[in-house]
Enzyme design. Structure first.
Site, PDB file in Angstrom:
ATOM      1  N   ALA A  46       0.835  -1.198   0.000  1.00 32.96           N
ATOM      2  CA  ALA A  46       0.000   0.000   0.000  1.00 32.96           C
ATOM      3  C   ALA A  46       0.874   1.255   0.000  1.00 32.96           C
ATOM      4  CB  ALA A  46      -0.901   0.012   1.232  1.00 32.96           C
ATOM      5  N   LYS A 105       6.354   2.310  17.205  1.00 35.56           N
ATOM      6  CA  LYS A 105       6.460   2.567  18.638  1.00 35.56           C
ATOM      7  C   LYS A 105       5.602   3.731  19.109  1.00 35.56           C
ATOM      8  CE  LYS A 105      10.842   4.853  17.612  1.00 35.56           C
ATOM      9  NZ  LYS A 105      10.954   4.292  16.234  1.00 35.56           N
ATOM     10  N   GLY A 134      15.070  -3.258  18.110  1.00 32.63           N
ATOM     11  CA  GLY A 134      14.752  -4.212  17.041  1.00 32.63           C
ATOM     12  C   GLY A 134      15.667  -5.412  16.938  1.00 32.63           C
ATOM     13  N   ASP A 201      11.721   9.344  21.295  1.00 32.19           N
ATOM     14  CA  ASP A 201      11.811   7.943  20.883  1.00 32.19           C
ATOM     15  C   ASP A 201      12.068   7.043  22.086  1.00 32.19           C
ATOM     16  OD1 ASP A 201      12.489   5.890  18.500  1.00 32.19           O
ATOM     17  OD2 ASP A 201      14.025   5.675  20.044  1.00 32.19           O
ATOM     18  N   LYS A 205       9.560   4.062  23.841  1.00 34.03           N
ATOM     19  CA  LYS A 205       9.999   2.692  24.083  1.00 34.03           C
ATOM     20  C   LYS A 205       9.917   2.342  25.570  1.00 34.03           C
ATOM     21  CE  LYS A 205      13.012   2.726  20.041  1.00 34.03           C
ATOM     22  NZ  LYS A 205      14.398   2.886  19.531  1.00 34.03           N
TER      23      LYS A 205
END
Length: 267
Positions: A46, A105, A134, A201, A205
């Site tokens: 998509a 996240k 990751g 960020d 997390k």
């Protein structure tokens, strides 16, 4: 041995992460089949605009008809990022019976509980290992292996970009601005660098990790956040003289009840 039908995979997003996911699905099809027990067939990718030039994607797989792509998939992989329309698409996929894989996240930190509840209600799976650290298996151990244990503390470096910047400042004596310029050139920083260097960020997390570890919802706006933009070369040198290094840490703690107050969570 029984031969299972191919599992139809829909990919939402065609950026750098999406391109690599597509490459792995197409180039390692046989290896993945031997591991999974069924062929993983990438049925569509998509995108917002079909006229945008994209490397690494077969043109026939690109589509702007997201709804039809989702409804025809067994597995939906979301790598668009952001809150909307990613949230809408994930909910649509879960309610259609598809399992979902996401690395989003920011979405999980703000709407994770809602998404997990929907997945549980409809009997679908929502996987998000890549959302935090990751390359390090931390999500599944917290959800499964340590599910019966009482985790008291999680502490670690969860943002590689700021860790690179601080390491360069520490070892080379360069300024924050110089280290950020290097990180940008290498592609380590987000498109909006403040997400990294202002600690957003890492906070997202930390909220995800605390929610999993302590079995309760930890709202993102309750997470204390401090970035690295105030760190100077002089502070780096002072830390070195005292035998320390400066790092941006995510710290999640379960606080036992004592004379100072009831039990709680500090993030």
């Amino acid at each position: 041995m029984s031969e299972y039908r191919p599992l139809r995979v829909a990919l939402l997003g065609a950026g750098s992460v999406g391109a690599e996911v597509a490459r792995l699905l197409l180039e390692q099809k046989q290896e993945l089949k031997s591991r999974v027990g069924a062929e993983l067939e990438l049925v569509g990718v998509a995108v917002r605009d079909l006229t945008t030039k994209r490397e690494g994607f077969p043109k026939e797989l690109l589509t702007t008809d997201v709804e039809s792509l989702i409804l025809g998939a067994d597995i939906v992989i979301e790598v668009m990022g952001g809150i909307e329309p990613a949230k809408e698409y994930i909910l649509r996929a879960l309610n259609s019976g598809a399992d979902v894989v996401t690395a989003n996240k920011s979405l999980l930190a703000t709407h994770g509980t809602e998404l997990f509840n929907v997945a549980e209600q409809v009997g679908a799976q929502l996987y998000f290992e890549a959302a935090v650290a990751g390359a390090i298996p931390i999500i599944r151990p917290l959800r499964e292996s340590l599910g019966g244990d009482r985790v008291k503390r999680i502490m670690g470096i969860v943002n590689g970009s700021t860790n690179y910047i601080l390491d360069r400042m520490d070892k080379s004596g360069i300024s924050l601005e110089e280290a950020m310029a290097e990180a940008t050139e290498l592609g380590y920083l987000e498109a909006d660098p403040s997400l990294d260097v202002e600690g957003f960020d890492a906070a997202q997390k930390a909220a995800i990790l605390a929610t999993l570890a302590f079995h309760t919802e930890v709202p993102l706006d309750k997470v204390y956040r401090e970035g690295i933009t105030s760190i100077t070369v002089a502070q780096m040198k002072a830390a070195q003289r005292d035998g320390y290094v400066i790092k941006l840490l995510a710290i999640c703690e379960f606080l036992e009840a004592d004379s100072s107050g009831p039990e709680g969570i500090s993030v």
